[in-house]
Structure formats: structure tokens, C-alpha cells
Scaffold this active site. Structure first.
Site, PDB file in Angstrom:
ATOM      1  N   ARG A 220       0.731  -1.240  -0.084  1.00  0.00           N
ATOM      2  CA  ARG A 220      -0.161   0.056   0.067  1.00  0.00           C
ATOM      3  C   ARG A 220       0.879   1.047  -0.044  1.00  0.00           C
ATOM      4  NH1 ARG A 220      -3.588  -2.836  -1.654  1.00  0.00           N
ATOM      5  NH2 ARG A 220      -5.391  -3.361  -0.580  1.00  0.00           N
ATOM      6  N   HIS A 268      -0.819  -0.079  -9.841  1.00  0.00           N
ATOM      7  CA  HIS A 268      -1.638  -0.832  -8.743  1.00  0.00           C
ATOM      8  C   HIS A 268      -2.210  -1.960  -9.673  1.00  0.00           C
ATOM      9  CE1 HIS A 268      -3.964  -1.280  -4.722  1.00  0.00           C
ATOM     10  NE2 HIS A 268      -3.675  -2.433  -5.267  1.00  0.00           N
TER      11      HIS A 268
HETATM   12  P1  NDP Z   1      -1.903 -11.482   5.094  1.00  0.00           P
HETATM   13  O1  NDP Z   1      -2.700 -11.312   5.956  1.00  0.00           O
HETATM   14  O2  NDP Z   1      -1.813 -13.096   4.462  1.00  0.00           O
HETATM   15  O3  NDP Z   1      -0.287 -11.455   5.564  1.00  0.00           O
HETATM   16  C1  NDP Z   1       0.214 -10.469   6.351  1.00  0.00           C
HETATM   17  C2  NDP Z   1       1.518 -10.663   6.694  1.00  0.00           C
HETATM   18  O4  NDP Z   1       2.041  -9.336   7.356  1.00  0.00           O
HETATM   19  C3  NDP Z   1       1.584 -11.671   7.884  1.00  0.00           C
HETATM   20  O5  NDP Z   1       2.694 -12.357   7.705  1.00  0.00           O
HETATM   21  C4  NDP Z   1       1.669 -11.115   9.124  1.00  0.00           C
HETATM   22  O6  NDP Z   1       2.271 -11.503  10.221  1.00  0.00           O
HETATM   23  C5  NDP Z   1       2.441  -9.803   8.575  1.00  0.00           C
HETATM   24  N1  NDP Z   1       2.264  -8.459   9.441  1.00  0.00           N
HETATM   25  C6  NDP Z   1       1.210  -7.721   9.775  1.00  0.00           C
HETATM   26  N2  NDP Z   1       1.360  -6.908  10.618  1.00  0.00           N
HETATM   27  C7  NDP Z   1       2.513  -6.756  11.041  1.00  0.00           C
HETATM   28  C8  NDP Z   1       3.301  -5.914  11.828  1.00  0.00           C
HETATM   29  N3  NDP Z   1       2.901  -4.823  12.326  1.00  0.00           N
HETATM   30  N4  NDP Z   1       4.934  -6.388  11.876  1.00  0.00           N
HETATM   31  C9  NDP Z   1       5.349  -7.124  11.112  1.00  0.00           C
HETATM   32  N5  NDP Z   1       4.474  -8.296  10.185  1.00  0.00           N
HETATM   33  C10 NDP Z   1       3.237  -7.788  10.311  1.00  0.00           C
HETATM   34  O7  NDP Z   1      -1.826 -10.718   3.661  1.00  0.00           O
HETATM   35  P2  NDP Z   1      -1.690 -10.892   2.219  1.00  0.00           P
HETATM   36  O8  NDP Z   1      -0.220 -11.715   2.126  1.00  0.00           O
HETATM   37  O9  NDP Z   1      -2.698 -11.654   1.673  1.00  0.00           O
HETATM   38  O10 NDP Z   1      -1.390  -9.555   1.644  1.00  0.00           O
HETATM   39  C11 NDP Z   1      -0.802  -8.447   2.007  1.00  0.00           C
HETATM   40  C12 NDP Z   1      -1.152  -7.207   1.470  1.00  0.00           C
HETATM   41  O11 NDP Z   1      -0.825  -7.183   0.014  1.00  0.00           O
HETATM   42  C13 NDP Z   1      -2.724  -6.693   1.351  1.00  0.00           C
HETATM   43  O12 NDP Z   1      -2.981  -6.377   2.768  1.00  0.00           O
HETATM   44  C14 NDP Z   1      -2.663  -5.665   0.371  1.00  0.00           C
HETATM   45  O13 NDP Z   1      -2.563  -4.356   1.015  1.00  0.00           O
HETATM   46  C15 NDP Z   1      -1.397  -6.010  -0.703  1.00  0.00           C
HETATM   47  N6  NDP Z   1      -1.956  -6.376  -1.930  1.00  0.00           N
HETATM   48  C16 NDP Z   1      -1.319  -5.592  -3.093  1.00  0.00           C
HETATM   49  C17 NDP Z   1      -1.731  -6.037  -4.323  1.00  0.00           C
HETATM   50  C18 NDP Z   1      -1.496  -5.314  -5.501  1.00  0.00           C
HETATM   51  O14 NDP Z   1      -2.138  -5.289  -6.518  1.00  0.00           O
HETATM   52  N7  NDP Z   1      -0.512  -4.405  -5.361  1.00  0.00           N
HETATM   53  C19 NDP Z   1      -2.623  -7.248  -4.398  1.00  0.00           C
HETATM   54  C20 NDP Z   1      -3.140  -7.800  -3.305  1.00  0.00           C
HETATM   55  C21 NDP Z   1      -2.816  -7.485  -2.223  1.00  0.00           C
HETATM   56  P3  NDP Z   1       2.157 -12.912  10.963  1.00  0.00           P
HETATM   57  O15 NDP Z   1       2.255 -13.926   9.863  1.00  0.00           O
HETATM   58  O16 NDP Z   1       3.062 -12.809  12.391  1.00  0.00           O
HETATM   59  O17 NDP Z   1       0.398 -12.631  11.210  1.00  0.00           O
HETATM   60  C1  OXD Z   2      -5.976  -6.081  -3.163  1.00  0.00           C
HETATM   61  C2  OXD Z   2      -5.272  -5.257  -4.094  1.00  0.00           C
HETATM   62  O1  OXD Z   2      -5.728  -5.740  -1.721  1.00  0.00           O
HETATM   63  O2  OXD Z   2      -5.459  -5.318  -5.263  1.00  0.00           O
HETATM   64  O3  OXD Z   2      -6.341  -7.264  -3.491  1.00  0.00           O
HETATM   65  O4  OXD Z   2      -4.485  -4.163  -3.635  1.00  0.00           O
END
Ligand code: NDP
Ligand code: OXD
Length: 305
Positions: A220, A268
Site C-alpha cells: 500500500r 496498482h
Molecule cells: P496476509 O494477511 O496473508 O499476511 C500479512 C503478513 O504481514 C503476515 O505475515 C503478518 O504477520 C505480517 N504483519 C502484519 N502486521 C505486521 C506488523 N505490524 N509487523 C510485522 N509483520 C506484520 O496478507 P496478504 O499476504 O494476503 O496480503 C498483503 C497485502 O498485499 C494486502 O494487505 C494488500 O494491501 C496488498 N496487496 C496488493 C496488491 C497489489 O496489486 N499491489 C494485490 C493484493 C494485495 P504474521 O504472519 O505474524 O501474522
Molecule cells: C488487493 C489489491 O488488496 O488489489 O487485493 O490491492
């Protein structure tokens, strides 16, 4: 009962068509259609106008059209008892991994350099086997990226709240951030946006990377402090950045990222939810809600992801 779909910057029609095709008989409305608000218990959302959901007295579930839920959770007017779900999809995960691999290889080999500079001799480059990639966020997408990069031969590590060993990488825990950063030639951000991770990619963090490191942000825009990145690129501390997400989207025309020689901008598009692939899980949860069964892919509203 009817389903509400609210999207901003995303055309809802492919979703509605696919839902009606796969599940004939569903009543689906956009928020601008005329509909009875009290008949809506299930809403599908992408960047809804803030405050809209308070007008739906029987709302039980808001389903994100993407993997991220920050666009829902940031609305303080969503009642506590409303559950929030998100998309978890193998294609979304593999698309992300392929996109990141392309960015990483683009940085390593910089193939257009020769033509852009009319250069006829090989320039030095970093080989995959010598390149250390660090992934912030070891969730569904972080793990998928790690799998592809490590299969390609990169040395991959991760950082997340909890320390763990996944199939493709060792993941440092929250309190070992500096140690993690010092071993990253390329840093990839795949964290969810929460109050804890907002502005996390600032000067203090980026300076803990080795000199010459490269940043990829596909999570993000609000993770990154734009001015801090620009300062470190201009001083030569960082070698470049690939950015797919921005604080304001579309990225304003006057933003310095558009023309910066060390920044690669994409709109994006790292990984986009496919209606054909994901309508089934959205409607499965709708039916679960109607039957009072547990929902799939729920998020923890306190944690924010
Ligand atoms: P998940 O919820 O599966 O994974 C989140 C990860 O982040 C987990 O490993 C979690 O830790 C870690 N995390 C959360 N908070 C913290 C923190 N404060 N400190 C350290 N680690 C932290 O998310 P996804 O992998 O499914 O997606 C990640 C992001 O990708 C989405 O939220 C979205 O914003 C972005 N995205 C972007 C897209 C694009 O086209 N650019 C498309 C799709 C998504 P733990 O394992 O310990 O819980
Ligand atoms: C998502 C994205 O969160 O596209 O899936 O950013």
C-alpha cells in the site's frame, strides 16, 4: 435477502455478471441502484464511500473484493458486530509472485539500458545466486513470492509479527527488524496496511538496508514515506525503487515519482482479483452467512488483517 456491491475505482459490472452467471437467481444491487436497505445483510466492497454502511441496519458481513481490507477497516462507522472477509486465491498469489519476479529481474539485468544508452559493452550486474531478497509480510502473498524467488535461486528471508520457518524462507520476528534489513539487497513490502505498518518504510528503516539496496512496494502507498525515499535515492544511498501502490491513486501527474530516473511506476496492477476465479468464494460465504455457518477468510478487526 439481497447482496450489495459497492466499488469505487473498479467497475462492478464484471462481478455482477459473473455472480448472476454462476449463481442465477441472486438479487444484487450497487449502492446507486434503487434497493431496500433493510434487505441487505451481505455487502461486497472495494473502497466504499465512508459511512455508507451505517444505513444498512441488518448488515452482517462485508466482503473485500481484494486481499487487503484496510479500505474497509478505516471506516469507523462500521458496527463492531459486522464480520469482514477477504479474498484468498491461488491465482492472486501466483500473479503477485510473477509480477515481483519480473520487477526483481528488471532491476538485476536492466536490459533496456543498452538500447536507452546506445551502449555496446556488457555492464556489471548482480547474479541471482548472490542476491539477497527480504520480504516484509509472510502471509499468503509474501509466501507465494518467496516460493517463486527461492525456486529461481535467490536467497530469501522474511519479516513478520511472528518468527517462523516457512517452506521457502526463514522469517524474522517483529523485534529482529534491523537484523533482517541488514541482509536485504532487495526489499519487498507485502505487509497489510494497519496503524502499526503505516509509514513503516521511512528513512530510519530504509537506511538500515545495505547501501545500494533496491525497494519494491507492492502493498500500500501509505506504507512508504515518499519524501524519505526520494532523499535516499537522490543521495545515492538506495539504487532504485519499483512502486505499484501510492498514497493517492491514480498517482497525481505532478508527483516526482513519475519522472524520477531511479523509480519505476506501475498503476496498482501487481495482482488483480479475477471475478471468474473468486465469485464462488464470495457466494459461498453469502450462503454460509444465511445458514449461520462459520465464514471463510475472515480477518481479525483488532489486528487489522
Ligand atoms: P496476509 O494477511 O496473508 O499476511 C500479512 C503478513 O504481514 C503476515 O505475515 C503478518 O504477520 C505480517 N504483519 C502484519 N502486521 C505486521 C506488523 N505490524 N509487523 C510485522 N509483520 C506484520 O496478507 P496478504 O499476504 O494476503 O496480503 C498483503 C497485502 O498485499 C494486502 O494487505 C494488500 O494491501 C496488498 N496487496 C496488493 C496488491 C497489489 O496489486 N499491489 C494485490 C493484493 C494485495 P504474521 O504472519 O505474524 O501474522
Ligand atoms: C488487493 C489489491 O488488496 O488489489 O487485493 O490491492
Amino acid at each position: 435477502m439481497s447482496i450489495l456491491i459497492v466499488t469505487e475505482n473498479k467497475d462492478p459490472r464484471p462481478w455482477i455478471e459473473e455472480m448472476k452467471k454462476q449463481f442465477p437467481g441472486l438479487e444484487i444491487y450497487t449502492h446507486t441502484d434503487s434497493h431496500k436497505k433493510e434487505d441487505v445483510a451481505y455487502a461486497i466492497s472495494w473502497n466504499h464511500p465512508e459511512g455508507i454502511f451505517k444505513h444498512y441496519p441488518n448488515l452482517k458481513v462485508i466482503a473485500s473484493l481484494g486481499a487487503g481490507v484496510d479500505h474497509i477497516i478505516r471506516d469507523p462507522e462500521i458496527p463492531e458486530n459486522v464480520a469482514i472477509t477477504r479474498i484468498i486465491d491461488s491465482q492472486l498469489a501466483s500473479d503477485m509472485a510473477e509480477f515481483v519476479l519480473a520487477l526483481v529481474m528488471g532491476h538485476l539485468r536492466d536490459i533496456s539500458y543498452y538500447q536507452d544508452n546506445k551502449e555496446w559493452k556488457q555492464k556489471p550486474y548482480l547474479r541471482i545466486k548472490n542476491c539477497r531478497v527480504g520480504i516484509m509480510g509472510a502471509g499468503v502473498l509474501g509466501k507465494s513470492v518467496a516460493g517463486l524467488l527461492s525456486a529461481a535461486g535467490f536467497k530469501v528471508s522474511g519479516w513478520s509479527k511472528t518468527e517462523k520457518q516457512t517452506e521457502a524462507m526463514f522469517v524474522y520476528g517483529e523485534n529482529r527488524l534491523s537484523e533482517f534489513l541488514s541482509g536485504c539487497d532487495i526489499l519487498i513490502c507485502l505487509l497489510p496496511l494497519t496503524p502499526e505498518t503505516k509509514n513503516i518504510l521511512d528513512k530510519n528503516l530504509l537506511q538500515q538496508l545495505p547501501k545500494g539496496a533496491y525497494l519494491i512496494n507492492v502493498a500500500r502507498g501509505n506504507h512508504l514515506v515518499d519524501e524519505d525515499l526520494l532523499e535516499l535515492l537522490d543521495s545515492g544511498y538506495l539504487s532504485g525503487a519499483a512502486l505499484d501502490v501510492f498514497r493517492t491513486e491514480p498517482l497525481p501527474e505532478a508527483h516526482p515519482f513519475w519522472k524520477h530516473p531511479k523509480v519505476l511506476v506501475t498503476p496498482h496492477v501487481a495482482s488483480i482479483t479475477d471475478p471468474v476465479k473468486t465469485v464462488e468464494q464470495l457466494i459461498d460465504n453469502y450462503r454460509r452467512m444465511l445458514l449461520g455457518n462459520d465464514l471463510k477468510n475472515t480477518v481479525d478487526r483488532q489486528k487489522g488483517y
